[in-house]
Each structure stands twice: as C-alpha cells, then as structure tokens.
Enzyme design. Structure first.
Site, PDB file in Angstrom:
ATOM      1  N   TYR A 177     132.514 110.110 104.983  1.00  0.00           N
ATOM      2  CA  TYR A 177     131.476 110.705 105.832  1.00  0.00           C
ATOM      3  C   TYR A 177     130.382 109.682 106.164  1.00  0.00           C
ATOM      4  CZ  TYR A 177     128.000 114.208 107.314  1.00  0.00           C
ATOM      5  OH  TYR A 177     127.072 114.944 108.023  1.00  0.00           O
ATOM      6  N   LYS A 221     129.285 108.249 109.828  1.00  0.00           N
ATOM      7  CA  LYS A 221     127.947 108.459 110.388  1.00  0.00           C
ATOM      8  C   LYS A 221     127.208 107.138 110.617  1.00  0.00           C
ATOM      9  CE  LYS A 221     128.100 112.923 110.766  1.00  0.00           C
ATOM     10  NZ  LYS A 221     128.057 113.551 112.098  1.00  0.00           N
TER      11      LYS A 221
HETATM   12  P1  NAP Z   1     128.902 123.138 110.729  1.00  0.00           P
HETATM   13  O1  NAP Z   1     128.070 124.342 110.484  1.00  0.00           O
HETATM   14  O2  NAP Z   1     130.124 122.931 109.895  1.00  0.00           O
HETATM   15  O3  NAP Z   1     129.302 123.128 112.285  1.00  0.00           O
HETATM   16  C1  NAP Z   1     130.127 122.117 112.816  1.00  0.00           C
HETATM   17  C2  NAP Z   1     130.988 122.721 113.911  1.00  0.00           C
HETATM   18  O4  NAP Z   1     131.873 121.692 114.410  1.00  0.00           O
HETATM   19  C3  NAP Z   1     131.871 123.858 113.382  1.00  0.00           C
HETATM   20  O5  NAP Z   1     131.893 124.934 114.273  1.00  0.00           O
HETATM   21  C4  NAP Z   1     133.214 123.178 113.298  1.00  0.00           C
HETATM   22  O6  NAP Z   1     134.312 124.052 113.343  1.00  0.00           O
HETATM   23  C5  NAP Z   1     133.169 122.252 114.504  1.00  0.00           C
HETATM   24  N1  NAP Z   1     134.227 121.270 114.440  1.00  0.00           N
HETATM   25  C6  NAP Z   1     134.779 120.725 113.328  1.00  0.00           C
HETATM   26  N2  NAP Z   1     135.792 119.916 113.665  1.00  0.00           N
HETATM   27  C7  NAP Z   1     135.900 119.960 115.012  1.00  0.00           C
HETATM   28  C8  NAP Z   1     136.774 119.353 115.938  1.00  0.00           C
HETATM   29  N3  NAP Z   1     137.751 118.538 115.553  1.00  0.00           N
HETATM   30  N4  NAP Z   1     136.599 119.603 117.248  1.00  0.00           N
HETATM   31  C9  NAP Z   1     135.639 120.451 117.677  1.00  0.00           C
HETATM   32  N5  NAP Z   1     134.789 121.071 116.832  1.00  0.00           N
HETATM   33  C10 NAP Z   1     134.916 120.825 115.512  1.00  0.00           C
HETATM   34  O7  NAP Z   1     128.047 121.824 110.583  1.00  0.00           O
HETATM   35  P2  NAP Z   1     126.487 121.536 110.873  1.00  0.00           P
HETATM   36  O8  NAP Z   1     125.820 121.473 109.577  1.00  0.00           O
HETATM   37  O9  NAP Z   1     125.979 122.396 111.966  1.00  0.00           O
HETATM   38  O10 NAP Z   1     126.630 120.026 111.366  1.00  0.00           O
HETATM   39  C11 NAP Z   1     126.543 119.632 112.724  1.00  0.00           C
HETATM   40  C12 NAP Z   1     126.478 118.117 112.761  1.00  0.00           C
HETATM   41  O11 NAP Z   1     125.333 117.697 112.008  1.00  0.00           O
HETATM   42  C13 NAP Z   1     127.672 117.435 112.110  1.00  0.00           C
HETATM   43  O12 NAP Z   1     127.995 116.273 112.818  1.00  0.00           O
HETATM   44  C14 NAP Z   1     127.158 117.084 110.727  1.00  0.00           C
HETATM   45  O13 NAP Z   1     127.858 115.998 110.180  1.00  0.00           O
HETATM   46  C15 NAP Z   1     125.725 116.749 111.040  1.00  0.00           C
HETATM   47  N6  NAP Z   1     124.838 116.841 109.892  1.00  0.00           N
HETATM   48  C16 NAP Z   1     124.671 118.018 109.227  1.00  0.00           C
HETATM   49  C17 NAP Z   1     123.802 118.050 108.145  1.00  0.00           C
HETATM   50  C18 NAP Z   1     123.552 119.301 107.347  1.00  0.00           C
HETATM   51  O14 NAP Z   1     122.869 119.212 106.324  1.00  0.00           O
HETATM   52  N7  NAP Z   1     124.024 120.455 107.751  1.00  0.00           N
HETATM   53  C19 NAP Z   1     123.130 116.887 107.736  1.00  0.00           C
HETATM   54  C20 NAP Z   1     123.337 115.711 108.442  1.00  0.00           C
HETATM   55  C21 NAP Z   1     124.185 115.705 109.522  1.00  0.00           C
HETATM   56  P3  NAP Z   1     135.016 124.437 111.912  1.00  0.00           P
HETATM   57  O15 NAP Z   1     133.977 125.213 111.149  1.00  0.00           O
HETATM   58  O16 NAP Z   1     136.207 125.207 112.287  1.00  0.00           O
HETATM   59  O17 NAP Z   1     135.354 123.127 111.248  1.00  0.00           O
END
Ligand code: NAP
Length: 246
Positions: free
Chosen positions: A154, A158
């Site tokens: 990861y 990133k």
């Molecule tokens: P999340 O709730 O898991 O949402 C991510 C979405 O992306 C989900 O709907 C997921 O579907 C979808 N996805 C996964 N694989 C995919 C693919 N191959 N093609 C199209 N869509 C896909 O995550 P989030 O926390 O909102 O995170 C959003 C972004 O912020 C990500 O890039 C994450 O790495 C980044 N981020 C998050 C955090 C945090 O603390 N939450 C911190 C730093 C960075 P599925 O659920 O079916 O996989």
C-alpha cells in the site's frame, strides 16, 4: 465554488471518501461520472445526487483495467464532449508483513492504487490537452509518505501516486492542466472501520487532534484543488491528517 458545467469523473465513488467527493461536486453544480467496481451502491449515490437535482452518470468499472478506463472515458466524451475534472480515488488494502505478503496481495494493491491512476489519467489526458483545461486530483495517503508496518504494498502504491502526480504535473502544466495529490491521514470510512478498536485507539493517541478525520474533511481539500482559486497550484501534495505528519 461554482462547478456548473464541469464534467467530473470520480473513481471509487460508491462509499467513503469517493462518495463524499461525488456528493459535494454535484452540490457545487458539476456533472459527476461515478465509477466503482460495485454497481449497487453506486446507483444509490447517483439516486441521492439526482434527488438533490444534481447530475450523475454511473459506470461499473475496474480501474485496474485499461480497457474499462477507455470504455468509460469514450462514453463520457461521446455525451459531454469534455472531461474537466478527474479524481483518482479508488483504492484497496491487502495488509501483511512483507515476509508473509503474497505476490497476489502486492499485485492487487499496485494494480488498483497505482495502475488505476495511470489508466484513468492516461485515458483522459488527451481530451484535457485538446481543451487546454483540466484538473486531476489523486488520492494518496500519509502511508505513502511515512510508511506503515504491514503495508509495503500500500505504501509503495501511494508513494508511487505522488511521483506520478509530480511527473504528470510537469508534463501538462503548460496546457492549462493541474495535477495534485491529497494525502489523507486516518479517516472514518469502510476502509478503516474493520481495524481492531485497540489499534484505532493507538492511532487516536498518536494523532495530535486525537480523532480520525471525516470523508468531508478530505473533500474540502479536493474541492479547493479543483477550483479556479487553485489554478497556480500543481504537482503538490496536500496533507489532511490532523497533524499526524508535519
Ligand atoms: P473505501 O471506503 O474502501 O472506498 C473505496 C472504494 O473504491 C470502494 O467502493 C471500493 O469498492 C472501490 N474500489 C476498490 N477497487 C476498485 C477497482 N478496482 N475499481 C473501481 N473501484 C474500486 O475506501 P476510502 O477509505 O473511502 O478510501 C478512498 C481512497 O482514500 C483510497 O485510495 C484510499 O487508499 C485513500 N485513503 C484512505 C484513508 C482512510 O483512512 N480511509 C487514508 C488514506 C488514504 P470495494 O469496496 O468493492 O472494494
């Protein structure tokens, strides 16, 4: 901010940060093209946008597949002729200590988190260059800057997003296109809700603001980078992390 007439693609828009970004862009008047691997939740987000008189279109697509990125972008360009904003937000985790990490766990995370950014950026960039306007915001992570135990895949993906952001920013700066990244800290979304409570508490203790962020707090930074007010900002990473990394 007035995003009337702006056509925007948001990947990973079914839930969490992507959903919050999509709802906010629609509230500001942009047409939002919602992309996610899960269609049902995506339809619910689109319904919510339309119920508030916003414009939304839905595409079930896997960002890690170039052919699916091409399909989405071709369809969008056929309809609205232009793509103003791209928010590369879709991301996954498959955590394991490197010693135990399977090759499939490495490949899956790199393919979604980094190749997905390549696929969608490459596919929209010609349209943005032709229009001499565009805004790309890539969602990176604090983990791409400071690393994390169990997240070699990861954090590499990133950190890769940050290198990609800076390189593309340099390539297209003279064409009226900006490319920036937002690096969230720990945010309350489905991605983090499965963490054990003890681990969550450790993070809260470490974060100077003593709490996780909300998806909306990421949305504000994204919205700013998409706005006219940010026209002279490119190749940057905005950290939104409650002071966890300074
Ligand atoms: P999340 O709730 O898991 O949402 C991510 C979405 O992306 C989900 O709907 C997921 O579907 C979808 N996805 C996964 N694989 C995919 C693919 N191959 N093609 C199209 N869509 C896909 O995550 P989030 O926390 O909102 O995170 C959003 C972004 O912020 C990500 O890039 C994450 O790495 C980044 N981020 C998050 C955090 C945090 O603390 N939450 C911190 C730093 C960075 P599925 O659920 O079916 O996989």
């Amino acid at each position: 901010m007035d995003f009337q007439g702006r056509s925007s693609i948001v990947t990973g828009a079914s839930q969490g940060i992507g959903k919050a970004i999509a709802l906010e862009l629609a509230r500001e008047g942009a047409e939002v093209i919602l992309v996610d691997i899960q269609k049902e939740k995506l339809d619910e987000v689109a319904d919510e946008i339309r119920a508030n008189k916003g414009k939304a279109a839905v595409f079930r697509a896997d960002v890690s597949r170039m052919d699916e990125a091409v399909r989405v972008v071709e369809e969008v360009v056929k309809g609205s002729k232009k793509i103003d904003f791209l928010v590369n937000n879709a991301g996954i985790t498959k955590d394991n200590l490197l010693m135990r990490m399977k090759e499939e766990e490495w490949d899956a995370v790199l393919n979604v988190n980094l190749k997905g950014v390549f696929n969608f950026s490459k596919t929209v960039i010609r349209n943005m260059i032709n229009n001499r306007y565009g805004r790309i915001v890539n969602i990176s992570s604090i983990v791409g800057l400071i690393g994390n135990v169990g997240q070699c895949n990861y954090s590499a993906s990133k950190a890769g997003v940050i290198g990609f952001t800076k390189s593309l920013a340099r390539e297209v700066a003279s064409r009226g296109i900006t490319v920036n990244a937002v690096a969230p800290g720990y945010i309350d979304t489905p991605m983090t809700e499965g963490l054990p409570e003890a681990v969550k508490q450790q993070f809260r203790d470490w974060i100077p603001m003593k709490r996780f962020g909300t998806p909306e707090e990421i949305t504000h930074a994204v919205k700013f980078l998409l706005s006219d007010e940010a026209a002279y900002i490119t190749g940057q990473v905005i950290n939104v992390n409650g002071g966890m990394f300074m």
